[in-house]
Design a protein around this motif. Structure first.
Motif, PDB file in Angstrom:
ATOM      1  N   LYS A   3       0.818  -1.217   0.000  1.00  0.00           N
ATOM      2  CA  LYS A   3       0.000   0.000   0.000  1.00  0.00           C
ATOM      3  C   LYS A   3       0.852   1.267   0.000  1.00  0.00           C
ATOM      4  N   GLN A  44       0.704   4.545  -2.535  1.00  0.00           N
ATOM      5  CA  GLN A  44       0.544   5.917  -2.060  1.00  0.00           C
ATOM      6  C   GLN A  44       1.654   6.808  -2.614  1.00  0.00           C
ATOM      7  N   VAL A 102      -8.264  -2.632  -4.261  1.00  0.00           N
ATOM      8  CA  VAL A 102      -8.896  -1.995  -3.103  1.00  0.00           C
ATOM      9  C   VAL A 102      -8.143  -0.729  -2.723  1.00  0.00           C
ATOM     10  N   TRP A 103      -6.822  -0.853  -2.588  1.00  0.00           N
ATOM     11  CA  TRP A 103      -6.020   0.295  -2.178  1.00  0.00           C
ATOM     12  C   TRP A 103      -5.978   1.365  -3.264  1.00  0.00           C
ATOM     13  N   ILE A 113      -8.336   2.173  -5.332  1.00  0.00           N
ATOM     14  CA  ILE A 113      -9.585   2.939  -5.248  1.00  0.00           C
ATOM     15  C   ILE A 113      -9.597   3.812  -4.003  1.00  0.00           C
ATOM     16  N   GLU A 114      -9.103   3.255  -2.893  1.00  0.00           N
ATOM     17  CA  GLU A 114      -9.060   4.014  -1.639  1.00  0.00           C
ATOM     18  C   GLU A 114      -8.173   5.256  -1.771  1.00  0.00           C
ATOM     19  N   ILE A 115      -7.053   5.123  -2.464  1.00  0.00           N
ATOM     20  CA  ILE A 115      -6.101   6.224  -2.587  1.00  0.00           C
ATOM     21  C   ILE A 115      -6.484   7.204  -3.682  1.00  0.00           C
TER      22      ILE A 115
END
Length: 282
Positions: free
Chosen positions: A67, A71, A119-120, A122-124
């Motif tokens: 992750k 980022q 998942v990450w 989309i989250e970021i």
């Protein structure tokens, strides 16, 4: 997103195969593209080749199964281009082992790259797309194996997960100005059979990506031959560009596996038919 020229895209697994096909198609449409991949040499080559066409592109090396790497790649994308409108969660690996041969390392690697990176991602990137208020699109690469189980457990599980995640988020993110599409390609000319070249050092020696004996070797040979003569990734890239422009929920590349999917749906329907007259009435 009817007008792509001048927009910015972030594409994972972009140094080869489907990712490069998508990055190329978007760049040709005037999109600024940040290519992301774990293979630096292949990434540098892809970026240099696209720049020869006067495309506005750049590259960032990242292991998307981590992750913090994603980022950092997002931070570099914003620093380079200012905004991001299109997220393409494309990176993927094959392997993980079949029943009786799998282990924790294999599952962790395949789930990390194929599902958690989505998942990450989309989250970021979701909030970054929302921030500018200009709308955007998220495209996540699953597989036809995300519609019907065809390969091995770890791969199939992750690809079904990407389909479920995309279908769940589509109506929710539409209200925020973000379209969501899931790409379910068939047999495409990629390097997925050679996924083992990118096993992170933390899993070194723990994962067997291809069978070395038994009937699995014949299956691998057949799959390798099919992929070698598979669909051109640039064709897939053009489909994805069109899907982004028209907000397609599902993107398929061919009709080869439609009968398998129809058979699966028919089997599910039979399950309901068996209990149709037994359902309790309350």
């Amino acid at each position: 997103m009817k007008h792509l020229e001048g927009k910015t895209a972030f594409v994972t697994g972009a140094a080869s195969g489907i990712g490069l096909g998508i990055a190329t198609a978007l760049a040709q449409a005037g999109v600024k593209v940040m290519l992301c991949d774990i293979e630096k040499a292949a990434l540098d080559k892809a970026v240099a080749t696209l720049r020869e066409t006067n495309a506005d592109v750049d590259g960032v090396v990242a292991d998307v199964s981590l992750k913090d790497n994603l980022q950092r790649a997002a931070d570099e994308t914003i620093a380079r281009f200012g905004k991001v409108h299109i997220l393409v969660n494309n990176a993927g690996v094959g392997g993980g082992g079949d029943y009786g041969t799998w282990n924790d390392a294999g599952w962790n690697w395949v789930v990390g790259v194929n599902l958690m990176s989505v998942v990450w991602g989309i989250e970021i990137f979701g909030p970054l797309i929302e921030a500018h208020g200009e709308g955007g699109q998220i495209v996540s690469t699953a597989s036809i194996a995300g519609m019907v189980a065809l390969t091995n457990p770890a791969y199939d599980v992750t690809k079904f997960g990407v389909v479920a995640l995309s279908e769940d988020l589509r109506p929710k993110l539409a209200a925020r100005g973000i379209g969501v599409s899931v790409l379910c390609p068939g047999v495409i000319r990629t390097n997925i059979v050679d996924s083992g070249r990118n096993i992170p050092s933390r899993f070194a020696g723990q994962i067997q990506t291809v069978p070395t004996e038994g009937p699995g070797t014949e299956i691998l040979k057949a799959v390798t031959e099919a992929i070698a003569s598979g669909i051109d990734p640039l064709y897939v890239g053009e489909l994805v560009r069109e899907a982004i422009e028209n907000d397609w929920p599902h993107i398929f590349t061919d009709m080869q596996f439609e009968p398998h999917i129809e058979a699966r749906f028919a089997a599910i329907k039979e399950g309901f038919d068996r209990i149709r007259d037994r359902v309790p009435r309350y």
